[in-house]
Design an enzyme around this catalytic site. Structure first.
Site, PDB file in Angstrom:
ATOM      1  N   SER A 321      10.967  21.698  47.282  1.00 44.62           N
ATOM      2  CA  SER A 321      11.298  22.234  45.957  1.00 44.62           C
ATOM      3  C   SER A 321      10.685  23.609  45.712  1.00 44.62           C
ATOM      4  O   SER A 321      11.007  24.570  46.395  1.00 44.62           O
ATOM      5  CB  SER A 321      10.882  21.222  44.889  1.00 44.62           C
ATOM      6  OG  SER A 321      11.436  21.532  43.642  1.00 44.62           O
ATOM      7  N   ASP A 332      12.689  35.616  53.405  1.00 46.14           N
ATOM      8  CA  ASP A 332      13.862  36.476  53.270  1.00 46.14           C
ATOM      9  C   ASP A 332      13.483  37.941  53.056  1.00 46.14           C
ATOM     10  O   ASP A 332      14.165  38.850  53.531  1.00 46.14           O
ATOM     11  CB  ASP A 332      14.750  36.000  52.121  1.00 46.14           C
ATOM     12  CG  ASP A 332      15.560  34.760  52.496  1.00 46.14           C
ATOM     13  OD1 ASP A 332      15.372  34.258  53.614  1.00 46.14           O
ATOM     14  OD2 ASP A 332      16.375  34.295  51.670  1.00 46.14           O
ATOM     15  N   LYS A 346      14.940  20.268  49.481  1.00 46.54           N
ATOM     16  CA  LYS A 346      15.300  19.933  48.096  1.00 46.54           C
ATOM     17  C   LYS A 346      15.742  21.218  47.387  1.00 46.54           C
ATOM     18  O   LYS A 346      14.928  21.991  46.916  1.00 46.54           O
ATOM     19  CB  LYS A 346      14.113  19.313  47.364  1.00 46.54           C
ATOM     20  CG  LYS A 346      14.432  18.917  45.926  1.00 46.54           C
ATOM     21  CD  LYS A 346      13.222  18.252  45.273  1.00 46.54           C
ATOM     22  CE  LYS A 346      13.524  17.865  43.833  1.00 46.54           C
ATOM     23  NZ  LYS A 346      13.712  19.040  42.967  1.00 46.54           N
TER      24      LYS A 346
END
Length: 411
Positions: A321, A332, A346
């Site tokens: 999460s 990224d 999740k």
């Protein structure tokens, strides 16, 4: 004429008008009462429809539909008429609510009883009270210890991360939620709880004496030129604690940072955003989509005191999460390398909604995506360097994942 005199004359004129006003006709009064009553009837009868129409204007959602629950009433009447025993109507209502939500088919959309809701709030605030010092999660739909807190009762009796809790006080945990399990494991200081666990194909039982648990969400330490920040959850204090830890490590002259997110099952998105802001300067952390449309883009702040600092994030199958949001954003934006195992996967956002009587509905309201537009649902995030941590490693006091993270920094 002075302003005071003008005000005085206006006041006199108003009083005269009030004093000479004709009494309202009884017919007019009747019409007014009738209109108010009609308005009240319409508002009460069509409350959901009215709220559904006006809700979006004020930024909230209301569903105007309903479902036919007459069959539930029929079932209750037959149960009450034929059951040989005493029925707890409060428990029946709670069970109906729980079953209704569970039927949505999303394991992250759950109904919590008042006691479960209280335990959930405590888990996010760090106000654990009496417990055993272990963080619990669902892994492969089984209640599992994902992290042992050092120096607490669970560690002292020999419980380990990865232990699957199959029974609590001799009651099977099959099909249980995390909240239900945690609710039974916690209790008053000095009392005991019996846990039966599966570990490496063997079943073991432990009786643990509960104690007051001290569990800050952020801890840190410096090992030479490497600073290690461990975040166990994302609560209301995490952002502040993480920034304080980062500044302390900078003051000690560290040249690289390891961010340990293993066993971190998530928490508040805003906390993950704040921690990301230690490395990212006004950059996208995550986007949220509902119905395939972007509804929110969350960006970091503009005081990235660790920007440019060589960083490695350690993750595992229990990193979930909000932890995945943070790890995905740093990866990224190429602010960090990831080491360890594939994360949990999740990729949904839950909204807590208070229900009458202290109950809580935690409902999936959106799906989240990394800055590169990647959904982690089921797939998780693959680390740049795959390193496993075996039970044998744990038993031997070894941590090859952390060792690899430090070696990557080359300090």
């Amino acid at each position: 004429m002075s302003e005071t005199k003008q005000e005085s004359e206006l006041t006199v004129k108003r009083r005269r008008r009030v004093g000479t006003k004709k009494p309202t006709s009884p017919i007019v009064i009747f019409i007014i009462i009738a209109l108010v009553a009609a308005g009240g009837y319409v508002a009460g009868t069509f409350n959901q429809q009215i709220m559904s129409a006006l809700g979006p204007i004020f930024g909230y959602h209301v569903h105007s539909g309903s479902i036919d629950l007459s069959s539930v009433q029929d079932t209750y009447r037959e149960l009450a008429a034929n059951f040989d025993g005493t029925l707890d109507t409060k428990a029946l209502i709670e069970g109906a609510n729980r079953g209704l939500v569970a039927a949505a088919g999303d394991r992250f959309t759950v109904y919590m009883s008042p006691s479960e809701a209280s335990a959930f709030d405590d888990s996010l605030s760090g106000n654990i009270g009496g417990g055993i010092g272990a963080e619990i999660g669902l892994r492969n739909d089984r209640v599992t210890i994902v992290r042992i807190l050092p120096g607490n009762p669970a560690e002292k009796v020999g419980l380990m991360a990865g232990d699957v809790i199959v029974k609590i006080n001799d009651e099977s945990t099959s099909g249980w939620t995390v909240e239900k399990a945690v609710g039974l494991i916690r209790g008053d200081k000095g009392t005991t709880v019996k846990l039966t666990v599966e570990r490496a194909g063997e079943t073991k039982s432990y009786t643990v004496t509960r104690d007051t648990i001290v569990n800050p969400s952020v801890t840190s330490k410096a090992e030479g030129q490497v600073g290690i920040i461990t975040i166990s959850r994302f609560d209301n204090e995490t952002g502040v604690l993480a920034r304080s830890a980062a500044q302390s490590l900078l003051d000690k002259g560290v040249k690289g940072v390891v961010l340990d997110l293993r066993g971190n099952g998530g928490g508040y998105l805003v906390a993950a955003r704040d921690v990301a802001g230690l490395w990212l300067d006004n950059q996208v952390v995550v986007t949220e989509q509902t119905g395939g449309k972007v509804v929110d883009t969350v960006k970091s702040g503009s005081n990235a005191i660790l920007a440019g600092m060589p960083t490695v994030v350690v993750v595992n199958g229990s990193t979930a999460s909000a932890s995945e949001i943070l790890a995905g954003a740093l990866k990224d934006h190429k602010a960090a390398k990831l080491v360890g195992e594939k994360t949990y996967g999740k990729g949904s956002v839950q909204k807590p909604i208070d229900l009458p009587g202290g109950a809580l509905l935690k409902v999936t309201v959106a799906r989240w995506y990394t800055p590169d537009g990647v959904s982690v649902t089921k797939n998780g995030i693959m680390p740049d360097f795959a390193v496993n941590l075996t039970q044998a490693d744990v038993n031997a006091g070894k941590d090859p994942q952390l060792d690899k993270a430090i070696s990557i920094l080359g300090l």
